[in-house]
Design a protein around this motif. Structure first.
Motif, PDB file in Angstrom:
ATOM      1  N   ALA A 170      45.597  62.248  49.591  1.00 33.44           N
ATOM      2  CA  ALA A 170      46.162  62.004  48.262  1.00 33.44           C
ATOM      3  C   ALA A 170      47.144  60.838  48.257  1.00 33.44           C
ATOM      4  CB  ALA A 170      46.849  63.268  47.758  1.00 33.44           C
ATOM      5  N   ALA A 171      47.946  60.706  49.320  1.00 29.17           N
ATOM      6  CA  ALA A 171      48.906  59.601  49.392  1.00 29.17           C
ATOM      7  C   ALA A 171      48.175  58.259  49.412  1.00 29.17           C
ATOM      8  CB  ALA A 171      49.783  59.744  50.637  1.00 29.17           C
ATOM      9  N   ALA A 172      47.063  58.197  50.168  1.00 21.66           N
ATOM     10  CA  ALA A 172      46.267  56.969  50.214  1.00 21.66           C
ATOM     11  C   ALA A 172      45.631  56.686  48.859  1.00 21.66           C
ATOM     12  CB  ALA A 172      45.187  57.090  51.294  1.00 21.66           C
ATOM     13  N   GLN A 173      45.129  57.712  48.184  1.00 21.97           N
ATOM     14  CA  GLN A 173      44.499  57.518  46.873  1.00 21.97           C
ATOM     15  C   GLN A 173      45.500  57.016  45.847  1.00 21.97           C
ATOM     16  OE1 GLN A 173      41.338  57.571  46.657  1.00 21.97           O
ATOM     17  NE2 GLN A 173      40.839  58.645  48.558  1.00 21.97           N
ATOM     18  N   GLN A 174      46.715  57.557  45.916  1.00 23.89           N
ATOM     19  CA  GLN A 174      47.753  57.101  44.981  1.00 23.89           C
ATOM     20  C   GLN A 174      48.092  55.640  45.235  1.00 23.89           C
ATOM     21  OE1 GLN A 174      51.030  59.793  44.658  1.00 23.89           O
ATOM     22  NE2 GLN A 174      52.302  58.405  43.460  1.00 23.89           N
ATOM     23  N   PHE A 175      48.170  55.260  46.514  1.00 18.61           N
ATOM     24  CA  PHE A 175      48.447  53.854  46.832  1.00 18.61           C
ATOM     25  C   PHE A 175      47.288  52.967  46.372  1.00 18.61           C
ATOM     26  CE2 PHE A 175      47.490  50.349  49.745  1.00 18.61           C
ATOM     27  CZ  PHE A 175      48.543  49.501  49.405  1.00 18.61           C
ATOM     28  N   LEU A 176      46.049  53.430  46.561  1.00 19.33           N
ATOM     29  CA  LEU A 176      44.898  52.614  46.170  1.00 19.33           C
ATOM     30  C   LEU A 176      44.900  52.345  44.660  1.00 19.33           C
ATOM     31  CD1 LEU A 176      42.035  54.103  48.395  1.00 19.33           C
ATOM     32  CD2 LEU A 176      43.195  51.895  48.659  1.00 19.33           C
ATOM     33  N   THR A 177      45.365  53.290  43.877  1.00 20.42           N
ATOM     34  CA  THR A 177      45.497  53.067  42.438  1.00 20.42           C
ATOM     35  C   THR A 177      46.467  51.921  42.157  1.00 20.42           C
ATOM     36  OG1 THR A 177      45.041  55.394  41.964  1.00 20.42           O
ATOM     37  CG2 THR A 177      46.145  54.125  40.240  1.00 20.42           C
ATOM     38  N   GLU A 178      47.597  51.927  42.873  1.00 20.74           N
ATOM     39  CA  GLU A 178      48.568  50.840  42.734  1.00 20.74           C
ATOM     40  C   GLU A 178      47.973  49.517  43.221  1.00 20.74           C
ATOM     41  OE1 GLU A 178      52.973  49.541  44.497  1.00 20.74           O
ATOM     42  OE2 GLU A 178      52.254  51.603  44.760  1.00 20.74           O
ATOM     43  N   LEU A 179      47.255  49.574  44.326  1.00 24.54           N
ATOM     44  CA  LEU A 179      46.629  48.371  44.880  1.00 24.54           C
ATOM     45  C   LEU A 179      45.649  47.748  43.888  1.00 24.54           C
ATOM     46  CD1 LEU A 179      45.914  46.506  47.367  1.00 24.54           C
ATOM     47  CD2 LEU A 179      44.123  48.161  47.892  1.00 24.54           C
ATOM     48  N   ALA A 184      43.679  43.460  40.358  1.00 25.95           N
ATOM     49  CA  ALA A 184      42.753  43.194  39.248  1.00 25.95           C
ATOM     50  C   ALA A 184      42.788  41.742  38.761  1.00 25.95           C
ATOM     51  CB  ALA A 184      43.034  44.162  38.098  1.00 25.95           C
ATOM     52  N   PRO A 185      43.966  41.161  38.454  1.00 30.28           N
ATOM     53  CA  PRO A 185      43.962  39.769  37.984  1.00 30.28           C
ATOM     54  C   PRO A 185      43.511  38.778  39.062  1.00 30.28           C
ATOM     55  CG  PRO A 185      46.215  40.574  38.260  1.00 30.28           C
ATOM     56  CD  PRO A 185      45.318  41.758  38.399  1.00 30.28           C
ATOM     57  N   LEU A 186      43.853  39.058  40.336  1.00 27.14           N
ATOM     58  CA  LEU A 186      43.431  38.163  41.416  1.00 27.14           C
ATOM     59  C   LEU A 186      41.911  38.216  41.600  1.00 27.14           C
ATOM     60  CD1 LEU A 186      46.195  38.915  44.098  1.00 27.14           C
ATOM     61  CD2 LEU A 186      46.038  36.926  42.597  1.00 27.14           C
ATOM     62  N   GLN A 187      41.362  39.410  41.572  1.00 27.84           N
ATOM     63  CA  GLN A 187      39.918  39.558  41.745  1.00 27.84           C
ATOM     64  C   GLN A 187      39.156  38.902  40.606  1.00 27.84           C
ATOM     65  OE1 GLN A 187      39.774  43.846  42.179  1.00 27.84           O
ATOM     66  NE2 GLN A 187      39.560  43.691  44.403  1.00 27.84           N
ATOM     67  N   GLN A 188      39.719  38.983  39.411  1.00 31.29           N
ATOM     68  CA  GLN A 188      39.074  38.339  38.275  1.00 31.29           C
ATOM     69  C   GLN A 188      39.154  36.820  38.399  1.00 31.29           C
ATOM     70  OE1 GLN A 188      40.600  39.563  34.486  1.00 31.29           O
ATOM     71  NE2 GLN A 188      39.099  38.417  33.307  1.00 31.29           N
ATOM     72  N   ARG A 189      40.330  36.322  38.814  1.00 33.00           N
ATOM     73  CA  ARG A 189      40.502  34.867  38.947  1.00 33.00           C
ATOM     74  C   ARG A 189      39.557  34.292  40.000  1.00 33.00           C
ATOM     75  NH1 ARG A 189      46.002  32.924  41.406  1.00 33.00           N
ATOM     76  NH2 ARG A 189      46.832  34.086  39.637  1.00 33.00           N
ATOM     77  N   PHE A 190      39.453  34.972  41.133  1.00 35.44           N
ATOM     78  CA  PHE A 190      38.661  34.446  42.247  1.00 35.44           C
ATOM     79  C   PHE A 190      37.225  34.961  42.252  1.00 35.44           C
ATOM     80  CE2 PHE A 190      43.017  34.163  44.233  1.00 35.44           C
ATOM     81  CZ  PHE A 190      43.064  32.779  44.242  1.00 35.44           C
ATOM     82  N   GLN A 191      36.892  35.860  41.308  1.00 40.35           N
ATOM     83  CA  GLN A 191      35.554  36.456  41.271  1.00 40.35           C
ATOM     84  C   GLN A 191      35.187  37.046  42.634  1.00 40.35           C
ATOM     85  OE1 GLN A 191      33.349  36.706  38.320  1.00 40.35           O
ATOM     86  NE2 GLN A 191      35.514  36.568  37.719  1.00 40.35           N
ATOM     87  N   SER A 192      36.104  37.846  43.156  1.00 39.86           N
ATOM     88  CA  SER A 192      35.922  38.484  44.460  1.00 39.86           C
ATOM     89  C   SER A 192      36.438  39.915  44.386  1.00 39.86           C
ATOM     90  CB  SER A 192      36.684  37.724  45.545  1.00 39.86           C
ATOM     91  OG  SER A 192      36.693  38.454  46.769  1.00 39.86           O
ATOM     92  N   GLN A 193      35.711  40.828  45.010  1.00 36.91           N
ATOM     93  CA  GLN A 193      36.138  42.226  45.065  1.00 36.91           C
ATOM     94  C   GLN A 193      36.925  42.536  46.339  1.00 36.91           C
ATOM     95  OE1 GLN A 193      35.862  44.450  42.435  1.00 36.91           O
ATOM     96  NE2 GLN A 193      35.364  42.447  41.546  1.00 36.91           N
ATOM     97  N   ALA A 202      42.977  28.514  45.350  1.00 31.04           N
ATOM     98  CA  ALA A 202      42.540  27.995  46.647  1.00 31.04           C
ATOM     99  C   ALA A 202      41.019  27.973  46.682  1.00 31.04           C
ATOM    100  CB  ALA A 202      43.083  28.858  47.778  1.00 31.04           C
ATOM    101  N   ALA A 203      40.469  27.009  47.425  1.00 32.98           N
ATOM    102  CA  ALA A 203      39.016  26.936  47.566  1.00 32.98           C
ATOM    103  C   ALA A 203      38.483  28.206  48.223  1.00 32.98           C
ATOM    104  CB  ALA A 203      38.636  25.702  48.391  1.00 32.98           C
ATOM    105  N   ASP A 204      39.183  28.666  49.249  1.00 35.41           N
ATOM    106  CA  ASP A 204      38.858  29.946  49.874  1.00 35.41           C
ATOM    107  C   ASP A 204      39.971  30.920  49.510  1.00 35.41           C
ATOM    108  OD1 ASP A 204      38.275  32.150  51.379  1.00 35.41           O
ATOM    109  OD2 ASP A 204      38.186  31.114  53.309  1.00 35.41           O
ATOM    110  N   PRO A 205      39.671  31.928  48.693  1.00 36.98           N
ATOM    111  CA  PRO A 205      40.741  32.820  48.212  1.00 36.98           C
ATOM    112  C   PRO A 205      41.203  33.843  49.231  1.00 36.98           C
ATOM    113  CG  PRO A 205      38.620  33.571  47.390  1.00 36.98           C
ATOM    114  CD  PRO A 205      38.359  32.276  48.117  1.00 36.98           C
ATOM    115  N   HIS A 206      40.502  33.946  50.355  1.00 33.76           N
ATOM    116  CA  HIS A 206      40.816  35.014  51.304  1.00 33.76           C
ATOM    117  C   HIS A 206      42.085  34.698  52.102  1.00 33.76           C
ATOM    118  CE1 HIS A 206      36.473  35.511  50.509  1.00 33.76           C
ATOM    119  NE2 HIS A 206      36.809  36.792  50.516  1.00 33.76           N
TER     120      HIS A 206
END
Length: 274
Positions: A170-179, A184-193, A202-206
């Motif tokens: 449960a502690a990990a799941q709660q953190f994953l919600t925050e993560l 969300a905005p970074l993944q949308q900007r870079f089109q990466s999951q 950056a050319a390489d967002p990783h």
């Protein structure tokens, strides 16, 4: 095929001619890949035109100094990295691909007494994940290492594509919600999951390993122990072996994805851990 550092294919052929174990060749490649990624991000000499034949002793010293100060590597690791770089630059020099031997005047460090491995952090994971003072990427690093993933694995693109988190507590799941809210905005900007993404265009967002250390370093003072991913991973391995003393070597090697010749080393660490 793209190369991770200059003359990689030619250098690997030389390593193969030495009848070197594949694991050792992989260590050379990991060192040199990290070295040149660091130069690309932080070294003005290399950033200008990416010419390896311009690198001199201060450029190597800058990288080694970062390893000591930011990643808190032990002398044994320092000496191994220096040895890898020395072999590489001698190879370049022998082919007249550089006029310099930038490692020539750099000395190895004396052997250190073994430091006790911090394995207790794994048992504190739930409270660490809930600590809002720690950066999201710091907590993510702790979470992934505590589930057995070394830093090389989770910094790789597409790592999360096959990651199953449903059985995490449960502690990990709660953190994953925050993560996910943070990402969300970074993944949308870079089109990466992927999860470890840069926060600037950056050319390489990783995120690179040096980039990750910029988040980990300030949080060390808050947690009171080393956040070097290598040190954390050692702690995870020791913690696992202490919790599963009944496992045979073969079972432990399979569970931890260890090289067979390293299991004795980690069992000794587990036996002598405070």
């Amino acid at each position: 095929m793209s190369q991770d550092y200059p003359y990689q294919d030619s250098f690997n052929r030389v390593l193969q001619q030495r009848a070197m174990a594949q694991a050792t060749q992989d260590e050379y490649n990991a060192t040199l890949t990290d070295f040149f990624k660091y130069l690309e991000n932080f070294n003005p000499t290399y950033q200008r035109d990416h010419r390896v034949n311009q690198l001199q002793t201060p450029d190597v010293e800058q990288y080694l100094g970062m390893l000591v100060d930011a990643r808190q590597i032990q002398n044994q690791t320092y000496n191994k990295v220096l040895s890898h770089l020395n072999v590489y630059f001698k190879f370049l020099f022998s082919h007249s691909w550089t006029p310099y031997l930038p490692t020539l005047d750099l000395k190895s460090k004396p052997k250190q007494a073994a430091q006790p491995v911090n394995y207790q952090w794994v048992d504190q994971l739930d409270s660490l994940l809930a600590d809002p003072r720690l950066h999201v990427y710091t907590r993510l690093t702790l979470l992934l290492i505590a589930h057995g993933y070394p830093v090389q694995a989770f910094l790789a693109p597409n790592f999360t594509a096959t990651l199953d988190t449903h059985t995490w507590n449960a502690a990990a799941q709660q953190f994953l919600t925050e993560l996910h809210a943070f990402l969300a905005p970074l993944q949308q900007r870079f089109q990466s999951q992927d999860w470890l993404l840069k926060q600037r265009a950056a050319a390489d967002p990783h995120l690179t390993l040096p980039g990750l250390h910029k988040y980990l370093r300030p949080d060390q003072a808050l947690v009171g122990f080393s956040l070097s991913p290598t040190v954390l991973y050692q702690g995870y391995l020791v913690n696992y072996l202490r919790r599963h003393p009944q496992l045979s070597d073969r079972e432990a090697i399979a569970a931890l994805h260890l090289e067979p010749d390293s299991i004795d080393y980690y069992r000794r660490l587990a036996r002598h851990a405070d």
